[in-house]
Scaffold this motif. Structure first.
Motif, PDB file in Angstrom:
ATOM      1  N   LYS A 134       0.944  -1.164   0.210  1.00 58.24           N
ATOM      2  CA  LYS A 134       0.049   0.147   0.074  1.00 58.24           C
ATOM      3  C   LYS A 134       0.865   1.344   0.092  1.00 58.24           C
ATOM      4  O   LYS A 134       0.546   2.303  -0.741  1.00 58.24           O
ATOM      5  CB  LYS A 134      -0.970  -0.074   1.368  1.00 58.24           C
ATOM      6  CG  LYS A 134      -2.042   1.153   1.363  1.00 58.24           C
ATOM      7  CD  LYS A 134      -2.830   1.037   2.635  1.00 58.24           C
ATOM      8  CE  LYS A 134      -3.918   2.325   2.552  1.00 58.24           C
ATOM      9  NZ  LYS A 134      -4.499   2.029   3.909  1.00 58.24           N
ATOM     10  N   VAL A 143       9.390   2.256   6.496  1.00 52.96           N
ATOM     11  CA  VAL A 143       8.122   1.083   6.974  1.00 52.96           C
ATOM     12  C   VAL A 143       7.307   0.920   5.562  1.00 52.96           C
ATOM     13  O   VAL A 143       7.236   1.619   4.654  1.00 52.96           O
ATOM     14  CB  VAL A 143       7.122   1.954   7.782  1.00 52.96           C
ATOM     15  CG1 VAL A 143       5.973   1.046   8.091  1.00 52.96           C
ATOM     16  CG2 VAL A 143       7.884   2.559   9.201  1.00 52.96           C
ATOM     17  N   VAL A 145       3.850  -0.573   4.391  1.00 52.96           N
ATOM     18  CA  VAL A 145       2.382  -0.477   4.752  1.00 52.96           C
ATOM     19  C   VAL A 145       1.790  -1.479   3.687  1.00 52.96           C
ATOM     20  O   VAL A 145       1.830  -1.234   2.498  1.00 52.96           O
ATOM     21  CB  VAL A 145       1.880   0.949   4.693  1.00 52.96           C
ATOM     22  CG1 VAL A 145       0.401   0.608   5.359  1.00 52.96           C
ATOM     23  CG2 VAL A 145       2.682   1.683   5.606  1.00 52.96           C
ATOM     24  N   GLY A 149      -1.211  -4.758   7.388  1.00 54.49           N
ATOM     25  CA  GLY A 149      -0.571  -4.195   8.560  1.00 54.49           C
ATOM     26  C   GLY A 149       0.821  -3.340   7.892  1.00 54.49           C
ATOM     27  O   GLY A 149       0.985  -3.015   6.967  1.00 54.49           O
ATOM     28  N   SER A 150       1.611  -3.247   8.991  1.00 57.66           N
ATOM     29  CA  SER A 150       2.974  -2.431   8.577  1.00 57.66           C
ATOM     30  C   SER A 150       4.229  -3.220   8.850  1.00 57.66           C
ATOM     31  O   SER A 150       4.044  -4.165   9.953  1.00 57.66           O
ATOM     32  CB  SER A 150       2.951  -1.238   9.249  1.00 57.66           C
ATOM     33  OG  SER A 150       1.942  -0.283   8.871  1.00 57.66           O
ATOM     34  N   GLU A 164       4.420  -0.613  13.991  1.00 55.41           N
ATOM     35  CA  GLU A 164       3.204   0.092  13.847  1.00 55.41           C
ATOM     36  C   GLU A 164       3.072   1.070  12.836  1.00 55.41           C
ATOM     37  O   GLU A 164       3.848   1.575  12.153  1.00 55.41           O
ATOM     38  CB  GLU A 164       3.228   1.080  15.224  1.00 55.41           C
ATOM     39  CG  GLU A 164       3.186   0.502  16.447  1.00 55.41           C
ATOM     40  CD  GLU A 164       3.143   1.513  17.642  1.00 55.41           C
ATOM     41  OE1 GLU A 164       3.067   2.481  17.439  1.00 55.41           O
ATOM     42  OE2 GLU A 164       3.262   1.025  19.000  1.00 55.41           O
ATOM     43  N   THR A 165       1.715   0.975  12.368  1.00 54.47           N
ATOM     44  CA  THR A 165       1.360   2.011  11.160  1.00 54.47           C
ATOM     45  C   THR A 165       1.429   3.178  11.501  1.00 54.47           C
ATOM     46  O   THR A 165       0.907   3.872  12.571  1.00 54.47           O
ATOM     47  CB  THR A 165      -0.078   1.340  10.687  1.00 54.47           C
ATOM     48  OG1 THR A 165      -0.181   0.200  10.383  1.00 54.47           O
ATOM     49  CG2 THR A 165      -0.437   2.219   9.499  1.00 54.47           C
ATOM     50  N   ALA A 169       0.169   7.364   6.748  1.00 57.44           N
ATOM     51  CA  ALA A 169       0.950   6.385   6.131  1.00 57.44           C
ATOM     52  C   ALA A 169       0.889   6.368   4.460  1.00 57.44           C
ATOM     53  O   ALA A 169       1.056   5.498   3.906  1.00 57.44           O
ATOM     54  CB  ALA A 169       0.111   5.089   6.526  1.00 57.44           C
TER      55      ALA A 169
END
Length: 248
Positions: A134, A143, A145, A149-150, A164-165, A169
């Protein structure tokens, strides 16, 4: 009187056909000598004329992302690093710096690029935690995404521990239609034009076929051919009538 009417028809038909027939003759002669003139080796230099031939995407279909001093852009189906075309495909979801290199993400791949845009590594479904991807962001750590989830990224891109997202994002894309991106959009147009140069031979062949008139062009060519046949027939008929009228 009938003979005079036929002569008038013949004359007006000849005048109507003069321009398209002259067009066909001139372009035909040049095409016949295309090898000597090297028309297939000469290409258009005008960006305007090239745009008429190439199906370039609209600028509002392009998006660009700043990564440090570099810019990663998607325009249509093509991906660019600065103004250089990348040999990659897919929907761009983000890009981040990894030291001197660049990590670029699409919906189904991560691509590690060198400083000059050379492909170092490619990670597909077998190497990624899940698909579709994503977003790829640095917040400040890298990160990845996904829809579910991330995941954090290690330096070697071998491990993707859960993370953690981030609150934001989504990478910050800009549209190529923005006035601030005008210079970049023009550079990308020139890059695409250089990838698919339009030869003089192609242009002249289209001129010969009246292709510049669109769908009307084939009818102009067809009617010109039929008109030439009628012109020949009426000319022969007038010649025959003249011979009959001439006393032996």
């Amino acid at each position: 009187m009938r003979r005079l009417r036929h002569r008038q028809y013949h004359r007006w038909l000849g005048l109507a056909l003069a321009l398209p027939l002259l067009w066909l003759c001139v372009t035909g002669v040049i095409l016949n000598h295309s090898a000597e003139l090297r028309l297939d080796q000469r290409t258009l230099s005008s960006p305007f004329l090239n745009r008429l031939y190439l199906d370039l995407p609209k600028r509002d279909e392009g998006k660009t992302l700043a990564v440090g001093k570099r810019q990663v852009t998607q325009w249509g189906d093509d991906l660019f690093l600065d103004e250089g075309l990348l040999p990659l495909s897919g929907e761009l979801i983000g890009a981040i710096s990894l030291g001197p290199n660049l990590l670029l993400g699409t919906r189904d791949h991560l691509y590690l690029l060198g400083p000059n845009g050379e492909l170092i590594d490619s990670l597909g479904e077998a190497s990624l935690p899940e698909l579709p991807l994503k977003a790829l962001i640095a917040n400040p750590e890298a990160v990845l995404v996904t829809e579910e989830g991330s995941y954090a990224l290690d330096g070697d891109l071998l491990d993707f521990p859960a993370a953690e997202t981030p609150g934001d994002a989504e990478p910050k894309f800009f549209s190529l239609a923005d006035s601030e991106q005008d210079v970049l959009a023009k550079e990308l147009e020139l890059t695409l034009i250089a990838q698919s140069p339009v030869s003089f031979y192609r242009v002249l062949l289209d001129l010969h076929k009246f292709a510049f008139l669109g769908g009307l062009g084939k009818w102009v060519l067809t009617l010109s051919t039929l008109g030439l046949i009628v012109l020949l027939a009426t000319g022969l008929k007038l010649l025959k009538q003249r011979k009959r009228a001439t006393p032996s």
